[in-house]
Motif scaffolding. Structure first.
Motif, PDB file in Angstrom:
ATOM      1  N   ARG A  15      -6.680  -6.043  -0.889  1.00  0.00           N
ATOM      2  CA  ARG A  15      -7.637  -6.105  -0.109  1.00  0.00           C
ATOM      3  C   ARG A  15      -8.355  -4.471  -0.640  1.00  0.00           C
ATOM      4  O   ARG A  15      -9.712  -5.061  -0.050  1.00  0.00           O
ATOM      5  CB  ARG A  15      -6.881  -5.539   1.450  1.00  0.00           C
ATOM      6  CG  ARG A  15      -8.113  -4.802   2.734  1.00  0.00           C
ATOM      7  CD  ARG A  15      -8.556  -6.240   2.313  1.00  0.00           C
ATOM      8  NE  ARG A  15      -9.794  -5.854   3.553  1.00  0.00           N
ATOM      9  CZ  ARG A  15     -10.917  -5.593   3.987  1.00  0.00           C
ATOM     10  NH1 ARG A  15     -11.125  -5.852   2.869  1.00  0.00           N
ATOM     11  NH2 ARG A  15     -11.295  -5.079   4.808  1.00  0.00           N
ATOM     12  N   ARG A  16      -8.115  -3.653  -1.176  1.00  0.00           N
ATOM     13  CA  ARG A  16      -9.115  -2.641  -1.650  1.00  0.00           C
ATOM     14  C   ARG A  16     -10.130  -3.533  -2.209  1.00  0.00           C
ATOM     15  O   ARG A  16     -11.323  -3.083  -2.459  1.00  0.00           O
ATOM     16  CB  ARG A  16      -8.266  -1.321  -1.992  1.00  0.00           C
ATOM     17  CG  ARG A  16      -8.144  -0.805  -1.234  1.00  0.00           C
ATOM     18  CD  ARG A  16      -7.315   0.657  -1.678  1.00  0.00           C
ATOM     19  NE  ARG A  16      -6.418   0.196  -3.576  1.00  0.00           N
ATOM     20  CZ  ARG A  16      -5.601   0.359  -3.315  1.00  0.00           C
ATOM     21  NH1 ARG A  16      -4.116   0.074  -2.301  1.00  0.00           N
ATOM     22  NH2 ARG A  16      -4.709   0.922  -4.507  1.00  0.00           N
ATOM     23  N   MET A  47      -4.767  -0.028   2.391  1.00  0.00           N
ATOM     24  CA  MET A  47      -4.836  -1.253   2.547  1.00  0.00           C
ATOM     25  C   MET A  47      -3.848  -0.862   0.953  1.00  0.00           C
ATOM     26  O   MET A  47      -3.867   0.076   0.192  1.00  0.00           O
ATOM     27  CB  MET A  47      -6.285  -1.301   2.204  1.00  0.00           C
ATOM     28  CG  MET A  47      -7.502  -1.220   3.028  1.00  0.00           C
ATOM     29  SD  MET A  47      -8.799  -1.626   2.602  1.00  0.00           S
ATOM     30  CE  MET A  47      -9.960  -1.445   3.649  1.00  0.00           C
ATOM     31  N   PRO A  73       0.987  -0.802  -0.212  1.00  0.00           N
ATOM     32  CA  PRO A  73       0.406   0.138   0.345  1.00  0.00           C
ATOM     33  C   PRO A  73       1.180   1.485  -0.445  1.00  0.00           C
ATOM     34  O   PRO A  73       2.155   1.122   0.467  1.00  0.00           O
ATOM     35  CB  PRO A  73      -1.278  -0.109   1.792  1.00  0.00           C
ATOM     36  CG  PRO A  73       0.636  -1.048   1.893  1.00  0.00           C
ATOM     37  CD  PRO A  73       1.134  -1.705   1.420  1.00  0.00           C
ATOM     38  N   VAL A  84     -13.731  -4.896  -0.549  1.00  0.00           N
ATOM     39  CA  VAL A  84     -14.045  -3.722  -0.349  1.00  0.00           C
ATOM     40  C   VAL A  84     -15.831  -3.698  -0.762  1.00  0.00           C
ATOM     41  O   VAL A  84     -15.996  -3.847  -2.196  1.00  0.00           O
ATOM     42  CB  VAL A  84     -13.691  -2.854   0.214  1.00  0.00           C
ATOM     43  CG1 VAL A  84     -14.724  -1.801   0.422  1.00  0.00           C
ATOM     44  CG2 VAL A  84     -12.273  -2.287   0.672  1.00  0.00           C
ATOM     45  N   ARG A 118      -9.044   4.740   5.328  1.00  0.00           N
ATOM     46  CA  ARG A 118      -8.629   3.291   5.632  1.00  0.00           C
ATOM     47  C   ARG A 118      -8.090   2.584   3.764  1.00  0.00           C
ATOM     48  O   ARG A 118      -7.296   1.763   3.737  1.00  0.00           O
ATOM     49  CB  ARG A 118     -10.395   2.630   5.629  1.00  0.00           C
ATOM     50  CG  ARG A 118     -11.053   3.278   7.020  1.00  0.00           C
ATOM     51  CD  ARG A 118     -11.981   2.792   7.027  1.00  0.00           C
ATOM     52  NE  ARG A 118     -12.927   1.210   6.684  1.00  0.00           N
ATOM     53  CZ  ARG A 118     -13.439   0.659   6.485  1.00  0.00           C
ATOM     54  NH1 ARG A 118     -15.286   1.401   6.659  1.00  0.00           N
ATOM     55  NH2 ARG A 118     -13.881  -1.030   6.192  1.00  0.00           N
TER      56      ARG A 118
END
Length: 319
Positions: free
Chosen positions: A270-271, A266, A186, A274, A262
């Motif tokens: 991971r994003r 990430m 990230p 979402v 947030r």
């Protein structure tokens, strides 16, 4: 692709229209029935084609990006005709405006569909965005600052009592800024701070002096475009597309800051998980949230209101 179909019933003769928006990041379709000056959506869809990929370094549309875009437009032309649209408009925005080889895109689309591509000015894009938002009765007579954030540019429009009293376009698009910013995965806290600093510097020099004189205490902040819709979907945990819920949402300033922080913390993988964030938008959402957050801070807005009715609605109503 995301597709929603609201009312595929046979329309009144001549009332069904379609527009295809060829943007820097994605190609979007709107098919709608026009009745009493209102657009009633029948189908909406989007293909991410990244037409602007590499453009801002080379000032040329890349062959692969043109091919992806042509395929998407062909698909949407077929969908429009299958739904009975009797009028169809295809237009392109920032990426095509700036490309030295824009004719390659126009010629490829003409050969594939038999239809002409309109490459519209930034002024026309802003005008259609404003008309699109006004097609929602809630904004009749209201004062608002509209931010139409795309992949290559951002349009700012100040509306008052149904009229645009200020509009301007800036090279502030998500894809444009992502391509000129080298981020880790990230991003590091320093990279996030550096990006915010560059955005603040640009806006303080170019955007704020032009817009500030037109603002008033009663003015609402309204966002349209992919980033605005995704912010609403993430806040609501929405995996589909529900126009009424999105347009009824008021996103508080603190919630917008939290989403920016947030997402920037990430990794890309991971994003992509979402809820409400399409996986193929998980990279450009970083710049989108950063731009929205900086506009909020710059003008001290307390909340963001969303509209799902952008330039496509204005283009359709004027077709």
């Amino acid at each position: 692709m995301e597709l929603s179909t609201a009312n595929p019933a046979v329309p009144v003769s001549g009332s069904r229209r379609a527009v295809i928006d060829v943007g820097t990041n994605s190609v979007k379709l709107l098919v709608a029935d026009v009745q009493n000056g209102m657009a009633l959506p029948v189908a909406e869809a989007s293909h991410q084609t990244r037409l602007g990929e590499g453009l801002f370094r080379l000032h040329l549309l890349q062959p692969q990006a043109i091919a992806r875009t042509v395929d998407a437009v062909v698909d949407f032309v077929q969908q429009s005709r299958s739904l009975g649209a009797e009028a169809l408009r295809i237009y392109a925005t920032s990426a095509a405006r700036e490309a030295a080889n824009r004719n390659e895109l126009s010629d490829a689309l003409k050969a594939a569909t038999g239809l002409a591509l309109e490459i519209i000015s930034a002024e026309m894009e802003a005008e259609w965005a404003f008309l699109g938002v006004l097609s929602h009765p809630d904004f009749a007579g209201q004062d608002f600052l509209l931010l139409d954030l795309g992949g290559g540019s951002a349009q700012f429009i100040v509306g008052a009592a149904g009229h645009a009293r200020f509009q301007a376009s800036y090279p502030l698009g998500c894809v444009r800024w992502l391509e000129k910013t080298h981020l880790s995965d990230p991003p590091t806290p320093q990279e996030k701070e550096d990006c915010g600093h560059r955005l603040r510097t640009f806006m303080a020099a170019a955007v704020q002096p032009a817009i500030q004189p037109h603002l008033s205490p009663a003015l609402q902040w309204v966002g349209i475009g992919g980033t605005a819709t995704i912010l609403g979907r993430m806040e609501l945990g929405m995996t589909g597309f529900e126009r009424e819920k999105l347009e009824n949402l008021r996103l508080p300033a603190e919630a917008l800051r939290q989403w920016r922080d947030r997402l920037w913390a990430m990794p890309l993988a991971r994003r992509r998980q979402v809820p409400g964030l399409p996986p193929n938008r998980a990279d450009v959402i970083l710049m989108g949230t950063a731009i929205f957050a900086e506009v909020m801070e710059l003008f001290h807005f307390k909340e963001l209101r969303l509209s799902t009715r952008g330039p496509r609605f204005g283009a359709l109503l004027t077709l």
